[in-house]
Design a protein around this motif. Structure first.
Motif, PDB file in Angstrom:
ATOM      1  N   ALA A 131       1.008  -0.998  -0.087  1.00 38.88           N
ATOM      2  CA  ALA A 131      -0.063  -0.010  -0.023  1.00 38.88           C
ATOM      3  C   ALA A 131       0.995   1.363   0.072  1.00 38.88           C
ATOM      4  CB  ALA A 131      -0.934  -0.013   1.147  1.00 38.88           C
ATOM      5  N   MET A 132       0.593   2.220  -0.698  1.00 40.27           N
ATOM      6  CA  MET A 132       1.033   3.518  -0.963  1.00 40.27           C
ATOM      7  C   MET A 132       0.109   4.534  -0.440  1.00 40.27           C
ATOM      8  SD  MET A 132       3.747   3.102  -4.183  1.00 40.27           S
ATOM      9  CE  MET A 132       2.517   2.403  -5.349  1.00 40.27           C
ATOM     10  N   ARG A 133       0.635   5.617   0.187  1.00 36.65           N
ATOM     11  CA  ARG A 133      -0.324   6.721   0.535  1.00 36.65           C
ATOM     12  C   ARG A 133      -0.607   7.530  -0.362  1.00 36.65           C
ATOM     13  NH1 ARG A 133      -1.866   7.190   5.861  1.00 36.65           N
ATOM     14  NH2 ARG A 133       0.237   6.006   6.376  1.00 36.65           N
ATOM     15  N   ILE A 134      -1.942   7.567  -0.785  1.00 36.68           N
ATOM     16  CA  ILE A 134      -2.431   8.828  -1.948  1.00 36.68           C
ATOM     17  C   ILE A 134      -1.754  10.307  -1.553  1.00 36.68           C
ATOM     18  CG2 ILE A 134      -3.801   9.870  -3.317  1.00 36.68           C
ATOM     19  CD1 ILE A 134      -5.629   7.295  -3.004  1.00 36.68           C
ATOM     20  N   PRO A 135      -1.056  10.940  -2.447  1.00 39.66           N
ATOM     21  CA  PRO A 135      -0.503  12.446  -2.276  1.00 39.66           C
ATOM     22  C   PRO A 135      -1.639  13.164  -2.100  1.00 39.66           C
ATOM     23  CG  PRO A 135       0.747  11.490  -3.830  1.00 39.66           C
ATOM     24  CD  PRO A 135      -0.315  10.360  -3.655  1.00 39.66           C
ATOM     25  N   ASP A 136      -1.706  14.197  -1.153  1.00 46.11           N
ATOM     26  CA  ASP A 136      -2.765  14.952  -0.703  1.00 46.11           C
ATOM     27  C   ASP A 136      -3.600  15.545  -1.893  1.00 46.11           C
ATOM     28  OD1 ASP A 136      -2.578  14.221   1.923  1.00 46.11           O
ATOM     29  OD2 ASP A 136      -1.367  16.257   2.387  1.00 46.11           O
ATOM     30  N   HIS A 137      -3.026  15.992  -2.674  1.00 48.25           N
ATOM     31  CA  HIS A 137      -3.392  16.749  -3.954  1.00 48.25           C
ATOM     32  C   HIS A 137      -3.771  15.837  -5.037  1.00 48.25           C
ATOM     33  CE1 HIS A 137       0.816  16.181  -5.236  1.00 48.25           C
ATOM     34  NE2 HIS A 137       0.277  16.484  -6.442  1.00 48.25           N
ATOM     35  N   PHE A 138      -3.767  14.424  -5.060  1.00 48.45           N
ATOM     36  CA  PHE A 138      -4.142  13.456  -5.917  1.00 48.45           C
ATOM     37  C   PHE A 138      -5.646  13.321  -5.686  1.00 48.45           C
ATOM     38  CE2 PHE A 138      -0.697  11.036  -7.954  1.00 48.45           C
ATOM     39  CZ  PHE A 138       0.056  12.295  -8.516  1.00 48.45           C
ATOM     40  N   SER A 139      -6.293  13.010  -6.877  1.00 49.49           N
ATOM     41  CA  SER A 139      -7.886  12.636  -6.914  1.00 49.49           C
ATOM     42  C   SER A 139      -7.551  11.027  -6.724  1.00 49.49           C
ATOM     43  CB  SER A 139      -8.608  12.928  -7.949  1.00 49.49           C
ATOM     44  OG  SER A 139      -7.920  12.371  -9.226  1.00 49.49           O
ATOM     45  N   PHE A 140      -8.539  10.360  -6.544  1.00 52.36           N
ATOM     46  CA  PHE A 140      -8.668   9.027  -6.408  1.00 52.36           C
ATOM     47  C   PHE A 140      -8.394   8.337  -8.088  1.00 52.36           C
ATOM     48  CE2 PHE A 140     -11.293   8.946  -2.583  1.00 52.36           C
ATOM     49  CZ  PHE A 140     -10.659   8.351  -1.801  1.00 52.36           C
ATOM     50  N   GLU A 141      -8.934   9.060  -9.028  1.00 52.15           N
ATOM     51  CA  GLU A 141      -8.784   8.742 -10.473  1.00 52.15           C
ATOM     52  C   GLU A 141      -7.046   8.812 -10.842  1.00 52.15           C
ATOM     53  OE1 GLU A 141     -12.768   9.389  -9.831  1.00 52.15           O
ATOM     54  OE2 GLU A 141     -10.937  10.602  -9.274  1.00 52.15           O
ATOM     55  N   GLU A 142      -6.402   9.893 -10.319  1.00 50.38           N
ATOM     56  CA  GLU A 142      -5.019   9.987 -10.579  1.00 50.38           C
ATOM     57  C   GLU A 142      -4.284   9.065  -9.897  1.00 50.38           C
ATOM     58  OE1 GLU A 142      -4.440  14.914 -10.941  1.00 50.38           O
ATOM     59  OE2 GLU A 142      -5.068  14.295  -8.973  1.00 50.38           O
ATOM     60  N   GLN A 167       5.903  16.729  -5.177  1.00 52.93           N
ATOM     61  CA  GLN A 167       6.455  17.960  -5.719  1.00 52.93           C
ATOM     62  C   GLN A 167       5.962  18.479  -7.283  1.00 52.93           C
ATOM     63  OE1 GLN A 167      10.559  17.326  -5.820  1.00 52.93           O
ATOM     64  NE2 GLN A 167      10.566  16.703  -3.829  1.00 52.93           N
ATOM     65  N   GLY A 168       5.154  17.504  -7.725  1.00 53.63           N
ATOM     66  CA  GLY A 168       4.408  17.696  -8.948  1.00 53.63           C
ATOM     67  C   GLY A 168       5.486  17.484 -10.144  1.00 53.63           C
ATOM     68  N   ARG A 169       6.836  16.792  -9.892  1.00 53.51           N
ATOM     69  CA  ARG A 169       7.753  16.476 -10.733  1.00 53.51           C
ATOM     70  C   ARG A 169       7.343  15.123 -11.715  1.00 53.51           C
ATOM     71  NH1 ARG A 169      12.237  19.398 -10.870  1.00 53.51           N
ATOM     72  NH2 ARG A 169      13.324  17.623 -11.875  1.00 53.51           N
ATOM     73  N   LEU A 170       6.683  14.341 -10.982  1.00 52.17           N
ATOM     74  CA  LEU A 170       5.991  13.114 -11.672  1.00 52.17           C
ATOM     75  C   LEU A 170       4.401  13.471 -11.600  1.00 52.17           C
ATOM     76  CD1 LEU A 170       8.074  10.239 -10.273  1.00 52.17           C
ATOM     77  CD2 LEU A 170       8.287  11.194 -12.627  1.00 52.17           C
ATOM     78  N   LYS A 171       3.848  12.931 -12.664  1.00 53.32           N
ATOM     79  CA  LYS A 171       2.510  13.057 -12.659  1.00 53.32           C
ATOM     80  C   LYS A 171       1.877  11.638 -13.551  1.00 53.32           C
ATOM     81  CE  LYS A 171       2.335  16.062 -16.755  1.00 53.32           C
ATOM     82  NZ  LYS A 171       1.891  17.524 -17.242  1.00 53.32           N
ATOM     83  N   PRO A 172       0.386  11.336 -13.143  1.00 58.69           N
ATOM     84  CA  PRO A 172       0.097  10.385 -13.897  1.00 58.69           C
ATOM     85  C   PRO A 172      -0.650  11.159 -15.089  1.00 58.69           C
ATOM     86  CG  PRO A 172      -1.380  10.806 -12.090  1.00 58.69           C
ATOM     87  CD  PRO A 172      -0.055  11.593 -11.957  1.00 58.69           C
ATOM     88  N   VAL A 173      -0.425  10.407 -16.390  1.00 53.03           N
ATOM     89  CA  VAL A 173      -1.084  10.977 -17.533  1.00 53.03           C
ATOM     90  C   VAL A 173      -2.398  10.213 -17.942  1.00 53.03           C
ATOM     91  CG1 VAL A 173      -0.805  11.171 -20.113  1.00 53.03           C
ATOM     92  CG2 VAL A 173       1.246  11.508 -18.635  1.00 53.03           C
ATOM     93  N   ILE A 174      -3.447  10.927 -17.636  1.00 48.26           N
ATOM     94  CA  ILE A 174      -4.803  10.173 -17.836  1.00 48.26           C
ATOM     95  C   ILE A 174      -5.389  10.512 -19.192  1.00 48.26           C
ATOM     96  CG2 ILE A 174      -7.144  10.318 -17.177  1.00 48.26           C
ATOM     97  CD1 ILE A 174      -5.979  10.432 -14.155  1.00 48.26           C
ATOM     98  N   ASP A 175      -5.891   9.436 -19.698  1.00 46.38           N
ATOM     99  CA  ASP A 175      -6.531   9.744 -21.223  1.00 46.38           C
ATOM    100  C   ASP A 175      -8.011  10.175 -21.061  1.00 46.38           C
ATOM    101  OD1 ASP A 175      -6.521   8.925 -24.361  1.00 46.38           O
ATOM    102  OD2 ASP A 175      -8.202   7.977 -23.457  1.00 46.38           O
ATOM    103  N   SER A 176      -8.515   9.222 -20.370  1.00 48.21           N
ATOM    104  CA  SER A 176     -10.102   9.406 -19.982  1.00 48.21           C
ATOM    105  C   SER A 176     -10.548   8.716 -18.621  1.00 48.21           C
ATOM    106  CB  SER A 176     -10.838   8.704 -21.106  1.00 48.21           C
ATOM    107  OG  SER A 176     -10.480   7.439 -21.711  1.00 48.21           O
ATOM    108  N   VAL A 177     -11.476   8.911 -18.236  1.00 52.44           N
ATOM    109  CA  VAL A 177     -12.306   8.623 -17.015  1.00 52.44           C
ATOM    110  C   VAL A 177     -13.690   7.927 -17.383  1.00 52.44           C
ATOM    111  CG1 VAL A 177     -12.954   8.842 -14.543  1.00 52.44           C
ATOM    112  CG2 VAL A 177     -10.946  10.097 -15.675  1.00 52.44           C
ATOM    113  N   TRP A 178     -13.733   6.639 -17.134  1.00 49.81           N
ATOM    114  CA  TRP A 178     -15.272   6.086 -17.437  1.00 49.81           C
ATOM    115  C   TRP A 178     -15.728   5.649 -16.127  1.00 49.81           C
ATOM    116  CZ3 TRP A 178     -16.186   4.887 -23.023  1.00 49.81           C
ATOM    117  CH2 TRP A 178     -15.157   5.103 -23.828  1.00 49.81           C
ATOM    118  N   GLU A 179     -17.046   5.652 -16.053  1.00 49.07           N
ATOM    119  CA  GLU A 179     -18.014   4.947 -14.938  1.00 49.07           C
ATOM    120  C   GLU A 179     -17.463   3.410 -15.216  1.00 49.07           C
ATOM    121  OE1 GLU A 179     -19.017   6.770 -12.324  1.00 49.07           O
ATOM    122  OE2 GLU A 179     -18.440   8.536 -13.674  1.00 49.07           O
TER     123      GLU A 179
END
Length: 304
Positions: free
Chosen positions: A81-92, A266-278
């Motif tokens: 388990a890794m702790r989600i960064p505070d500024h991240f959404s669950f989708e990110e 720090q925002g130096r790495l970021k997930p790249v999201i194409d799209s979000v689907w239900e």
């Protein structure tokens, strides 16, 4: 749920090509693991086992999985388990585990990435590709990518790739050699297998490493010139993350988290999201991936 595990309510998961293969019966889960698809997730801890430390109900976590990411709840080893960064959404957060851990494993542990290395990343606009470009950049090394559209190539350049080659325009090896002053690259991350074999060999530098993560272009390579590999001291490495042991994945997660979580913060790495689907639209999301339309990760949002 075991005493060293967390029970997590899933909030988001992400698609991987392994899901498409498993759906067709071509990629069964490791023995003893969930038959439900999904190799990563983000969510909220509902219960922490008696032998876990530092976790409590309500904590936001994300993790790699051997399966079960499409479920409403999943149990995971606390060490993964890794702790989600505070500024991240669950989708990110759901867009991170599989692709970044795959890229980290193959670049640093198997590839021996160093700051003076150049890496050729095939499928540069894929989830693993966009993660690898960023990790190479943060390691102080150089990446070259292949991608099939101008939009995808531009995305790769924006993430830090030094050059992006249109693989549809012709052989890529001459462009790789031109970009490296004739030297070739030190590491190749390849998803195609046999269809790229000859060009990959041509594009590798002396002591180069070809790391094969998938064989979308075929499994069988005919007429392999082992003498060429010997003369240039080349290494061929086959790699699979899903089949690794739980202990190995815990060790890998710890190393990745120490390196990458501060960079996400720090925002130096970021997930790249194409799209979000239900998540009810999972079949449509699979079709989107099958048509190779995505740049980065395709996310499923789980509403509960």
């Amino acid at each position: 749920m075991l005493d060293d595990e967390l029970l997590v309510q899933v909030k988001a998961t992400a698609l991987n090509r392994a899901d498409l293969l498993q759906k067709r019966g071509l990629y069964p889960p490791p023995q003893g693991e969930s038959s439900i698809m999904g190799l990563e997730m983000s969510g909220v801890v509902e219960k922490a086992g008696a032998n876990t430390s530092g976790w409590r109900r309500g904590d936001r976590v994300f993790a790699l999985l051997p399966g079960g990411g499409y479920a409403e709840r999943v149990s995971i080893p606390a060490g993964m388990a890794m702790r989600i960064p505070d500024h991240f959404s669950f989708e990110e957060a759901a867009a991170v585990p599989e692709v970044f851990l795959t890229a980290y494993l193959n670049l640093f542990e198997l590839g021996g990435l160093k700051p003076d290395h150049t890496v050729l990343i095939h499928a540069g606009a894929s989830g693993v590709g966009t993660a690898a470009i960023q990790l190479v950049r943060e390691a102080g090394a150089t990446s070259i990518v292949t991608a099939g559209s101008e939009e995808k190539r531009n995305t790769c350049i924006s993430l830090g790739a030094s050059s992006a080659i249109d693989y549809k325009a012709g052989p890529f090896a001459p462009d790789v050699l031109a970009a490296t002053g004739g030297k070739g690259v030190d590491i190749i991350l390849d998803f195609l297998g046999s269809s790229y074999w000859e060009q990959n060999m041509e594009a590798l530098a002396i002591d180069g490493r070809l790391i094969v993560l998938a064989t979308m272009g075929g499994n069988i390579v005919k007429d392999v010139d082992l003498g060429f590999m010997l003369r240039r001291r080349l290494q061929l490495i086959g790699s699979s993350l899903r089949s690794r042991s739980r202990a190995d994945k815990i060790r890998l997660t710890a190393g990745f988290a120490a390196f990458a979580l501060p960079l996400f913060e720090q925002g130096r790495l970021k997930p790249v999201i194409d799209s979000v689907w239900e998540w009810e639209k999972v079949n449509e999301a699979h079709q989107h991936m099958e048509k190779n339309r995505n740049t980065g990760k395709i996310i499923l949002r789980v509403e509960q």
